[in-house]
Design a protein around this motif. Sequence first.
Motif, PDB file in Angstrom:
ATOM      1  N   LYS A 267     -23.948  -9.576 -35.786  1.00 29.43           N
ATOM      2  CA  LYS A 267     -25.027  -8.884 -36.490  1.00 29.43           C
ATOM      3  C   LYS A 267     -24.502  -7.782 -37.406  1.00 29.43           C
ATOM      4  N   GLY A 268     -23.165  -7.628 -37.453  1.00 30.92           N
ATOM      5  CA  GLY A 268     -22.560  -6.636 -38.334  1.00 30.92           C
ATOM      6  C   GLY A 268     -22.744  -5.202 -37.877  1.00 30.92           C
ATOM      7  N   ARG A 269     -22.931  -4.992 -36.578  1.00 34.83           N
ATOM      8  CA  ARG A 269     -23.204  -3.646 -36.073  1.00 34.83           C
ATOM      9  C   ARG A 269     -22.073  -3.093 -35.199  1.00 34.83           C
ATOM     10  N   MET A 270     -20.994  -3.832 -35.046  1.00 33.32           N
ATOM     11  CA  MET A 270     -19.886  -3.352 -34.230  1.00 33.32           C
ATOM     12  C   MET A 270     -18.948  -2.507 -35.093  1.00 33.32           C
ATOM     13  N   THR A 271     -19.339  -1.287 -35.342  1.00 34.52           N
ATOM     14  CA  THR A 271     -18.517  -0.370 -36.120  1.00 34.52           C
ATOM     15  C   THR A 271     -17.498   0.310 -35.202  1.00 34.52           C
ATOM     16  N   ARG A 272     -16.593   1.040 -35.818  1.00 33.86           N
ATOM     17  CA  ARG A 272     -15.589   1.768 -35.037  1.00 33.86           C
ATOM     18  C   ARG A 272     -16.261   2.804 -34.129  1.00 33.86           C
ATOM     19  N   ASP A 273     -17.283   3.502 -34.662  1.00 35.38           N
ATOM     20  CA  ASP A 273     -17.974   4.517 -33.858  1.00 35.38           C
ATOM     21  C   ASP A 273     -18.682   3.897 -32.662  1.00 35.38           C
ATOM     22  N   VAL A 274     -19.341   2.748 -32.885  1.00 35.26           N
ATOM     23  CA  VAL A 274     -20.043   2.069 -31.789  1.00 35.26           C
ATOM     24  C   VAL A 274     -19.054   1.659 -30.700  1.00 35.26           C
ATOM     25  N   PHE A 275     -17.934   1.080 -31.109  1.00 31.73           N
ATOM     26  CA  PHE A 275     -16.940   0.623 -30.134  1.00 31.73           C
ATOM     27  C   PHE A 275     -16.340   1.799 -29.367  1.00 31.73           C
ATOM     28  N   GLU A 276     -15.998   2.862 -30.086  1.00 25.20           N
ATOM     29  CA  GLU A 276     -15.377   4.012 -29.431  1.00 25.20           C
ATOM     30  C   GLU A 276     -16.342   4.687 -28.454  1.00 25.20           C
ATOM     31  N   THR A 277     -17.600   4.858 -28.862  1.00 25.33           N
ATOM     32  CA  THR A 277     -18.591   5.465 -27.971  1.00 25.33           C
ATOM     33  C   THR A 277     -18.810   4.614 -26.729  1.00 25.33           C
ATOM     34  N   SER A 278     -18.905   3.301 -26.920  1.00 22.24           N
ATOM     35  CA  SER A 278     -19.127   2.398 -25.787  1.00 22.24           C
ATOM     36  C   SER A 278     -17.971   2.457 -24.797  1.00 22.24           C
ATOM     37  N   VAL A 279     -16.745   2.453 -25.300  1.00 24.76           N
ATOM     38  CA  VAL A 279     -15.572   2.486 -24.416  1.00 24.76           C
ATOM     39  C   VAL A 279     -15.474   3.828 -23.700  1.00 24.76           C
ATOM     40  N   ARG A 280     -15.689   4.921 -24.425  1.00 23.86           N
ATOM     41  CA  ARG A 280     -15.598   6.247 -23.801  1.00 23.86           C
ATOM     42  C   ARG A 280     -16.655   6.412 -22.702  1.00 23.86           C
ATOM     43  N   GLN A 281     -17.897   6.013 -22.991  1.00 22.27           N
ATOM     44  CA  GLN A 281     -18.963   6.143 -21.994  1.00 22.27           C
ATOM     45  C   GLN A 281     -18.704   5.243 -20.793  1.00 22.27           C
ATOM     46  N   THR A 282     -18.203   4.049 -21.045  1.00 24.94           N
ATOM     47  CA  THR A 282     -17.876   3.129 -19.946  1.00 24.94           C
ATOM     48  C   THR A 282     -16.814   3.741 -19.043  1.00 24.94           C
ATOM     49  N   LEU A 283     -15.770   4.283 -19.644  1.00 24.93           N
ATOM     50  CA  LEU A 283     -14.704   4.900 -18.856  1.00 24.93           C
ATOM     51  C   LEU A 283     -15.231   6.086 -18.055  1.00 24.93           C
ATOM     52  N   ALA A 284     -16.035   6.944 -18.691  1.00 27.91           N
ATOM     53  CA  ALA A 284     -16.532   8.144 -18.018  1.00 27.91           C
ATOM     54  C   ALA A 284     -17.416   7.783 -16.820  1.00 27.91           C
ATOM     55  N   ILE A 285     -18.372   6.860 -17.011  1.00 29.27           N
ATOM     56  CA  ILE A 285     -19.305   6.530 -15.930  1.00 29.27           C
ATOM     57  C   ILE A 285     -18.606   5.747 -14.827  1.00 29.27           C
ATOM     58  N   THR A 286     -17.691   4.836 -15.191  1.00 32.10           N
ATOM     59  CA  THR A 286     -16.955   4.072 -14.184  1.00 32.10           C
ATOM     60  C   THR A 286     -16.122   4.997 -13.309  1.00 32.10           C
ATOM     61  N   CYS A 287     -15.407   5.933 -13.930  1.00 31.22           N
ATOM     62  CA  CYS A 287     -14.592   6.875 -13.156  1.00 31.22           C
ATOM     63  C   CYS A 287     -15.457   7.742 -12.252  1.00 31.22           C
ATOM     64  N   MET A 288     -16.616   8.162 -12.760  1.00 29.27           N
ATOM     65  CA  MET A 288     -17.516   8.974 -11.942  1.00 29.27           C
ATOM     66  C   MET A 288     -17.933   8.218 -10.687  1.00 29.27           C
ATOM     67  N   PHE A 289     -18.348   6.963 -10.861  1.00 29.78           N
ATOM     68  CA  PHE A 289     -18.777   6.176  -9.711  1.00 29.78           C
ATOM     69  C   PHE A 289     -17.625   5.894  -8.750  1.00 29.78           C
ATOM     70  N   MET A 290     -16.424   5.664  -9.265  1.00 34.47           N
ATOM     71  CA  MET A 290     -15.289   5.401  -8.390  1.00 34.47           C
ATOM     72  C   MET A 290     -14.935   6.627  -7.551  1.00 34.47           C
ATOM     73  N   TRP A 291     -14.987   7.815  -8.147  1.00 30.16           N
ATOM     74  CA  TRP A 291     -14.735   9.034  -7.380  1.00 30.16           C
ATOM     75  C   TRP A 291     -15.791   9.220  -6.290  1.00 30.16           C
ATOM     76  N   ILE A 292     -17.051   8.928  -6.629  1.00 34.72           N
ATOM     77  CA  ILE A 292     -18.127   9.084  -5.649  1.00 34.72           C
ATOM     78  C   ILE A 292     -17.947   8.094  -4.493  1.00 34.72           C
ATOM     79  N   ILE A 293     -17.610   6.840  -4.819  1.00 36.71           N
ATOM     80  CA  ILE A 293     -17.407   5.840  -3.773  1.00 36.71           C
ATOM     81  C   ILE A 293     -16.228   6.232  -2.889  1.00 36.71           C
ATOM     82  N   LEU A 294     -15.144   6.701  -3.502  1.00 41.44           N
ATOM     83  CA  LEU A 294     -13.965   7.125  -2.748  1.00 41.44           C
ATOM     84  C   LEU A 294     -14.327   8.237  -1.766  1.00 41.44           C
ATOM     85  N   ALA A 295     -15.056   9.252  -2.243  1.00 45.12           N
ATOM     86  CA  ALA A 295     -15.456  10.357  -1.367  1.00 45.12           C
ATOM     87  C   ALA A 295     -16.373   9.877  -0.248  1.00 45.12           C
ATOM     88  N   ALA A 296     -17.297   8.960  -0.577  1.00 45.24           N
ATOM     89  CA  ALA A 296     -18.232   8.450   0.427  1.00 45.24           C
ATOM     90  C   ALA A 296     -17.514   7.664   1.517  1.00 45.24           C
TER      91      ALA A 296
END
Length: 441
Positions: A267-296
Motif C-alpha cells: 500500500k506504499g505506507r511502509m516508510t522508514r519512520d513507520v518501520f522504526e517506530t514499530s520496531v522500537r515499540q515492539t522491543l520496548a513492550i516485549t522487554c517490559m513483559f519479559m521482565w514482568i514474567i521473570l519477576a513473577a
Amino acid sequence: MPYELIAILMFSTMMLMLFTGQRVFAAIGFVAVMAALFLWGDRGGYDIGFSAAMKLMKWYPLLTLPMFIFMGYVLSESKIADDLYKMFHVWMGGLRGGLAIGTIGLMVLISAMNGLSVAGMAIGATIALPELLKRNYDKLMVTGVIQAGSSLGILVPPSVVLVLYAMIARQPVGQLWLAGAIPGLMMAAMFIIYIAIRCRLNPELGPALPPEERDIGMAEKLRLLRAGLLPVGIFAVMMVPFVNGWTSLVESSAIGAIAAFVAAVLKGRMTRDVFETSVRQTLAITCMFMWIILAALAFGAVFDGLGAVRAIEDLFTERLGLNPWVILILMQLSFIVMGTFLDDTAMLVIVAPLYVPLVGALGFDLVWYGVLYTITCQIAYMTPPFGYNLFLMRAMAPPEITIKDIYRSIVPFVAVMIVALALVMIFPQIALWLPDLVYGK
C-alpha cells in the motif's frame, strides 16, 4: 518466624513498593530475590532467580509476543487501521447509532491486530471520538463506547495479557486464545445491542448520517470495503492455518507479522519512520513483559517454597469452610478492588502465585479461569475512582469531556460486562467449547 508471616511480609512489602511508584517488575523481583536470599542463603537465593530466567528463555511460545506486537504496530502506524473506520463510517452511518456500532466493530478488529487495550484506546480516541462528537453523538455514550470497546483488547485473540497468564499458570496459549474468542465476541455483540436499543429509543443519542455524507458511488463503497477488510484478511491468513493444525502458534504469529509488513509495503505506507517506530515499540513492550514474567516466576517460586498456597487453601476451605464458588467470587472481587490502582499485568503477577494453584485445587478449569480473570480486569479497568481506562481516556479526550463525564459514561457498559462475566461463570462452555473443539480434533 512462621512461613505464613513471611508470606504476609513479602506481600505487604511488595504492595508498599508499588504504592511508592516503583516499577512493577522491580518491586516484585526485588522482594522475591531478597526473600530467597534471607530464607535459603546465597546459593538458594541466586538459584531461584537464575532458574526463573532460564525457564523464561526456554519458553518457546513467548516468541509469539514480539510477533503480534510488531504486527499490531505496523497496522496502526501505517494507518491501515484508519481504513477500517472509513469503511464503518460509510457502511454503518445510515443507522441510528451506526457510527457507535461501527466503533465497537473497529475496536474488535484492532484487538485482533494488536492484543493490547492501550492500542484500541489510542485509535478510538484519536480517530473515532472526534468524528462522533462532530456528528452530534451524545458525549457520554460515545465516551463509554470507546472505553468499553478498547477493553476488548485483553480478551480477543491474540491477547498479550493471556500470553502472560499462560506463562504464569502454565496453560497452553492457543487454548487460552480460543477460549477468549467467543466471550470477547459475545461481549462486543452485547455492547452493540445496547447501543442499538438506546439509539432506537432516543435517536438524539446517535443520529444517522445525513444522506449527502453516505450517498457515494457503489464503486467507492466497495473500495473502502476492500481496504477496511484488509486487516480481517491478515488475521484470517494468520489464524486459519493454526486452527486447522497446519502451523504452530509461533509459526502463525510469524505469518501474521510478515503479512502485515507486506500489506503496508504494497500500500506504499511502509516508510522508514513507520518501520522504526514499530520496531522500537515492539522491543520496548516485549522487554517490559519479559521482565514482568521473570519477576513473577521468581516470586511464585518463593511462595511455593514457603507453602503459602497450601496455607491459604487450608484457610478458605478448612478453617472458614467456604464453598468453592464463594471463594471464586471473592477472588474476582479482589481483582476489581486492585484494578482501581493497578493495571492487568501488575494484578496478575501479584496474585497469580496464590490464586492459580488455589483455583486448580478447588477443581476449576484454569483455561476457563483465565477468561474470567481477563473479563474481571476489563471491569476493573473501568471502575472509579482510579480505573486504568478512565485515566487513559482523560489523557486522550478533548477538553469538553470532563472526568465526571468519563465516570458517568461507563456505568451501563460496566453493567453489560458484569452480565457477560456472570454468563461465562454460569455456562463455562461459552469459553471452553472452541478450545475443546479445536484441540480435541
